[in-house]
Design an enzyme around this catalytic site. Structure first.
Site, PDB file in Angstrom:
ATOM      1  N   LYS A  13      40.276  46.026  42.995  1.00 53.17           N
ATOM      2  CA  LYS A  13      39.709  45.499  43.955  1.00 53.17           C
ATOM      3  C   LYS A  13      40.673  43.874  45.054  1.00 53.17           C
ATOM      4  O   LYS A  13      40.218  44.446  45.964  1.00 53.17           O
ATOM      5  CB  LYS A  13      38.452  45.082  43.521  1.00 53.17           C
ATOM      6  CG  LYS A  13      37.588  46.001  43.020  1.00 53.17           C
ATOM      7  CD  LYS A  13      36.406  45.041  42.359  1.00 53.17           C
ATOM      8  CE  LYS A  13      36.615  44.157  41.280  1.00 53.17           C
ATOM      9  NZ  LYS A  13      37.690  44.795  39.758  1.00 53.17           N
ATOM     10  N   ARG A  88      28.443  41.958  40.730  1.00 49.39           N
ATOM     11  CA  ARG A  88      28.806  42.802  39.371  1.00 49.39           C
ATOM     12  C   ARG A  88      27.055  42.629  37.930  1.00 49.39           C
ATOM     13  O   ARG A  88      27.699  43.384  37.179  1.00 49.39           O
ATOM     14  CB  ARG A  88      29.938  42.761  38.454  1.00 49.39           C
ATOM     15  CG  ARG A  88      29.299  41.440  38.143  1.00 49.39           C
ATOM     16  CD  ARG A  88      30.900  40.384  37.930  1.00 49.39           C
ATOM     17  NE  ARG A  88      32.143  41.100  36.866  1.00 49.39           N
ATOM     18  CZ  ARG A  88      32.925  40.646  37.959  1.00 49.39           C
ATOM     19  NH1 ARG A  88      33.325  40.108  38.670  1.00 49.39           N
ATOM     20  NH2 ARG A  88      34.865  41.379  36.141  1.00 49.39           N
ATOM     21  N   ARG A 127      49.671  43.164  35.089  1.00 50.51           N
ATOM     22  CA  ARG A 127      49.447  41.892  36.248  1.00 50.51           C
ATOM     23  C   ARG A 127      50.417  40.515  36.855  1.00 50.51           C
ATOM     24  O   ARG A 127      50.594  40.186  35.327  1.00 50.51           O
ATOM     25  CB  ARG A 127      48.087  42.345  36.855  1.00 50.51           C
ATOM     26  CG  ARG A 127      47.820  41.027  38.142  1.00 50.51           C
ATOM     27  CD  ARG A 127      46.849  40.735  38.238  1.00 50.51           C
ATOM     28  NE  ARG A 127      45.263  41.360  36.922  1.00 50.51           N
ATOM     29  CZ  ARG A 127      44.373  40.905  37.037  1.00 50.51           C
ATOM     30  NH1 ARG A 127      43.729  41.887  38.470  1.00 50.51           N
ATOM     31  NH2 ARG A 127      43.446  40.916  36.230  1.00 50.51           N
ATOM     32  N   ARG A 160      47.492  36.016  33.867  1.00 54.50           N
ATOM     33  CA  ARG A 160      46.141  36.146  33.661  1.00 54.50           C
ATOM     34  C   ARG A 160      45.620  35.680  32.272  1.00 54.50           C
ATOM     35  O   ARG A 160      45.832  36.380  31.754  1.00 54.50           O
ATOM     36  CB  ARG A 160      44.674  36.689  34.723  1.00 54.50           C
ATOM     37  CG  ARG A 160      44.109  36.113  35.761  1.00 54.50           C
ATOM     38  CD  ARG A 160      43.720  37.434  36.579  1.00 54.50           C
ATOM     39  NE  ARG A 160      42.468  37.730  35.667  1.00 54.50           N
ATOM     40  CZ  ARG A 160      41.961  38.337  36.502  1.00 54.50           C
ATOM     41  NH1 ARG A 160      42.024  38.690  37.819  1.00 54.50           N
ATOM     42  NH2 ARG A 160      40.163  39.064  36.115  1.00 54.50           N
ATOM     43  N   ARG A 171      36.015  43.502  29.075  1.00 53.16           N
ATOM     44  CA  ARG A 171      35.398  44.093  30.005  1.00 53.16           C
ATOM     45  C   ARG A 171      34.981  45.130  30.814  1.00 53.16           C
ATOM     46  O   ARG A 171      34.262  44.912  31.140  1.00 53.16           O
ATOM     47  CB  ARG A 171      37.027  43.147  31.552  1.00 53.16           C
ATOM     48  CG  ARG A 171      37.354  41.027  31.021  1.00 53.16           C
ATOM     49  CD  ARG A 171      38.099  40.925  31.213  1.00 53.16           C
ATOM     50  NE  ARG A 171      39.005  41.096  32.816  1.00 53.16           N
ATOM     51  CZ  ARG A 171      39.697  41.956  33.118  1.00 53.16           C
ATOM     52  NH1 ARG A 171      41.003  41.338  32.282  1.00 53.16           N
ATOM     53  NH2 ARG A 171      40.624  41.722  34.320  1.00 53.16           N
TER      54      ARG A 171
HETATM   55  P1  AP5 Z   1      43.285  44.001  40.954  1.00 53.57           P
HETATM   56  O1  AP5 Z   1      43.744  44.143  42.815  1.00 53.57           O
HETATM   57  O2  AP5 Z   1      44.128  42.858  40.714  1.00 53.57           O
HETATM   58  O3  AP5 Z   1      42.497  44.645  40.225  1.00 53.57           O
HETATM   59  P2  AP5 Z   1      40.950  44.122  40.706  1.00 53.57           P
HETATM   60  O4  AP5 Z   1      40.044  45.610  40.987  1.00 53.57           O
HETATM   61  O5  AP5 Z   1      40.664  43.071  41.806  1.00 53.57           O
HETATM   62  O6  AP5 Z   1      41.012  44.023  39.378  1.00 53.57           O
HETATM   63  P3  AP5 Z   1      40.083  42.668  38.570  1.00 53.57           P
HETATM   64  O7  AP5 Z   1      41.070  42.398  36.510  1.00 53.57           O
HETATM   65  O8  AP5 Z   1      40.711  41.471  39.587  1.00 53.57           O
HETATM   66  O9  AP5 Z   1      38.780  42.403  38.242  1.00 53.57           O
HETATM   67  P4  AP5 Z   1      38.176  42.096  37.570  1.00 53.57           P
HETATM   68  O10 AP5 Z   1      36.861  42.132  38.121  1.00 53.57           O
HETATM   69  O11 AP5 Z   1      38.594  42.272  35.928  1.00 53.57           O
HETATM   70  O12 AP5 Z   1      38.129  40.269  37.454  1.00 53.57           O
HETATM   71  P5  AP5 Z   1      37.789  39.134  38.194  1.00 53.57           P
HETATM   72  O13 AP5 Z   1      38.713  38.571  38.651  1.00 53.57           O
HETATM   73  O14 AP5 Z   1      36.537  39.890  39.581  1.00 53.57           O
HETATM   74  O15 AP5 Z   1      44.846  45.150  40.830  1.00 53.57           O
HETATM   75  C1  AP5 Z   1      44.855  44.892  39.273  1.00 53.57           C
HETATM   76  C2  AP5 Z   1      46.791  44.990  38.848  1.00 53.57           C
HETATM   77  O16 AP5 Z   1      47.207  46.633  39.122  1.00 53.57           O
HETATM   78  C3  AP5 Z   1      47.282  44.169  39.936  1.00 53.57           C
HETATM   79  O17 AP5 Z   1      48.924  43.735  38.620  1.00 53.57           O
HETATM   80  C4  AP5 Z   1      48.127  44.917  41.063  1.00 53.57           C
HETATM   81  O18 AP5 Z   1      49.682  44.673  41.146  1.00 53.57           O
HETATM   82  C5  AP5 Z   1      47.838  46.432  40.159  1.00 53.57           C
HETATM   83  N1  AP5 Z   1      47.579  48.102  41.352  1.00 53.57           N
HETATM   84  C6  AP5 Z   1      46.598  47.712  42.650  1.00 53.57           C
HETATM   85  N2  AP5 Z   1      46.781  48.911  42.941  1.00 53.57           N
HETATM   86  C7  AP5 Z   1      47.666  50.150  42.217  1.00 53.57           C
HETATM   87  C8  AP5 Z   1      47.719  50.448  42.478  1.00 53.57           C
HETATM   88  N3  AP5 Z   1      47.633  51.452  43.358  1.00 53.57           N
HETATM   89  N4  AP5 Z   1      49.139  51.509  41.478  1.00 53.57           N
HETATM   90  C9  AP5 Z   1      49.805  50.554  41.023  1.00 53.57           C
HETATM   91  N5  AP5 Z   1      49.126  49.551  40.775  1.00 53.57           N
HETATM   92  C10 AP5 Z   1      48.179  48.615  41.348  1.00 53.57           C
HETATM   93  O19 AP5 Z   1      36.538  38.575  36.874  1.00 53.57           O
HETATM   94  C11 AP5 Z   1      37.421  37.580  36.539  1.00 53.57           C
HETATM   95  C12 AP5 Z   1      36.254  37.176  35.197  1.00 53.57           C
HETATM   96  O20 AP5 Z   1      35.412  36.187  35.759  1.00 53.57           O
HETATM   97  C13 AP5 Z   1      35.153  38.085  34.762  1.00 53.57           C
HETATM   98  O21 AP5 Z   1      35.477  39.179  32.761  1.00 53.57           O
HETATM   99  C14 AP5 Z   1      34.190  36.961  34.582  1.00 53.57           C
HETATM  100  O22 AP5 Z   1      34.222  36.500  32.970  1.00 53.57           O
HETATM  101  C15 AP5 Z   1      33.687  36.182  35.558  1.00 53.57           C
HETATM  102  N6  AP5 Z   1      33.795  36.690  37.020  1.00 53.57           N
HETATM  103  C16 AP5 Z   1      33.828  37.323  37.480  1.00 53.57           C
HETATM  104  N7  AP5 Z   1      32.679  37.547  39.244  1.00 53.57           N
HETATM  105  C17 AP5 Z   1      31.339  36.822  38.218  1.00 53.57           C
HETATM  106  C18 AP5 Z   1      29.979  37.884  38.930  1.00 53.57           C
HETATM  107  N8  AP5 Z   1      30.312  37.787  40.157  1.00 53.57           N
HETATM  108  N9  AP5 Z   1      29.375  37.668  37.753  1.00 53.57           N
HETATM  109  C19 AP5 Z   1      29.426  36.999  36.682  1.00 53.57           C
HETATM  110  N10 AP5 Z   1      30.963  36.373  36.339  1.00 53.57           N
HETATM  111  C20 AP5 Z   1      31.620  36.928  37.015  1.00 53.57           C
HETATM  112 MG    MG Z   2      40.520  41.228  41.412  1.00 48.15          MG
END
Ligand code: AP5
Ligand code: MG
Length: 215
Positions: A13, A88, A127, A160, A171
């Site tokens: 994402k 989410r 990552r 992270r 997660r």
């Molecule tokens: P990346 O693009 O960083 O993946 P992502 O989908 O953004 O994954 P996240 O881990 O950020 O999602 P998340 O939902 O767990 O975390 P968030 O920050 O939203 O890619 C990942 C890795 O893969 C990178 O190293 C990239 O380079 C690599 N990659 C990408 N594409 C690739 C490909 N095609 N091939 C190879 N490698 C690739 O949330 C974190 C925490 O915040 C949650 O757990 C929760 O506690 C809180 N939170 C956030 N939003 C909310 C909400 N709406 N409600 C409640 N709590 C929330």
């Molecule tokens: Mg992300």
């Protein structure tokens, strides 16, 4: 264009949102990034969010609703945005509707980045994020040139706090139980578009653009 990104942790994402932001001027609104910023700043909100984030649980709906409503009301969102990581769960999807109505906007699409859960662990444990620019990299998948460019520019490659195996497993469970039902929610609303999220980052980006009708 106003879109929601659905997809498991590590589905790409943030990676794909950064590309759309650079090429089309859409604002990437990542609740995860906003919450990590609040934690790093030591604000009251950050203190309330931290324990849930460290445990891989969702932060409460009222905290993220406040963050998202404030961010969407800012002027730079008028030209379009990508909601990355919000909503989410079903309650958040319902909460979003009056927020959008208040600013006179509606969603064009909810894009599911579809990735087999088996490959996510490697993406997430590998990552790294540039401390200066926020660019997302990966020790397993990024080229040495990309990694070196960050350090040459004085950036650090940060891991992270929630990218350890135990928290990632949690997660992924939370995603399956609470976020996956949104796929049906947005399908029923006629907004769901699915993009295969496996393969090369540039190939996925091409598929994404063609799905969204962007050239
Ligand atoms: P990346 O693009 O960083 O993946 P992502 O989908 O953004 O994954 P996240 O881990 O950020 O999602 P998340 O939902 O767990 O975390 P968030 O920050 O939203 O890619 C990942 C890795 O893969 C990178 O190293 C990239 O380079 C690599 N990659 C990408 N594409 C690739 C490909 N095609 N091939 C190879 N490698 C690739 O949330 C974190 C925490 O915040 C949650 O757990 C929760 O506690 C809180 N939170 C956030 N939003 C909310 C909400 N709406 N409600 C409640 N709590 C929330
Ligand atoms: Mg992300």
């Amino acid at each position: 264009m106003r879109i929601v990104f659905l997809g498991a942790p590590g589905s790409g994402k943030g990676t794909q949102a950064q590309k759309l932001m650079a090429d089309y001027g859409l604002q990437q609104i990542s609740t995860g990034d906003l919450l990590r910023g609040a934690v790093a700043a030591g604000s009251e909100l950050g203190q309330r969010a931290k324990s849930a984030m460290d445990a891989g649980e969702l932060v409460t709906d009222d905290i993220v609703l406040g963050i998202i409503a404030e961010r969407l009301a800012q002027d730079d969102c008028k030209t379009g945005f990508i909601l990355d990581g919000y909503p989410r769960n079903l309650q958040q999807a319902k909460d979003l509707e009056p927020v959008l109505a208040d600013i006179g906007q509606s969603l064009d699409a909810a894009v599911l980045l579809n990735v087999d859960l088996d490959i996510l662990m490697k993406r997430l444990t590998g990552r790294r994020t540039c401390s200066k620019t926020g660019k997302l990299l990966n020790i397993h998948f990024s080229s040495q040139e990309e990694m070196d460019a960050v350090t040459a520019a004085g950036g650090e490659l940060i891991q992270r706090a929630d990218d350890n195996e135990d928290t990632i497993a949690k997660r992924l469970n939370v995603y399956r139980e609470q976020t996956e039902p949104l796929i049906e929610f947005y399908r029923s609303a006629g907004l769901l578009k699915t993009v295969e999220g496996e393969g090369d980052i540039e190939e996925i980006y091409s598929r994404l653009k063609s799905t969204l009708g962007l050239s």
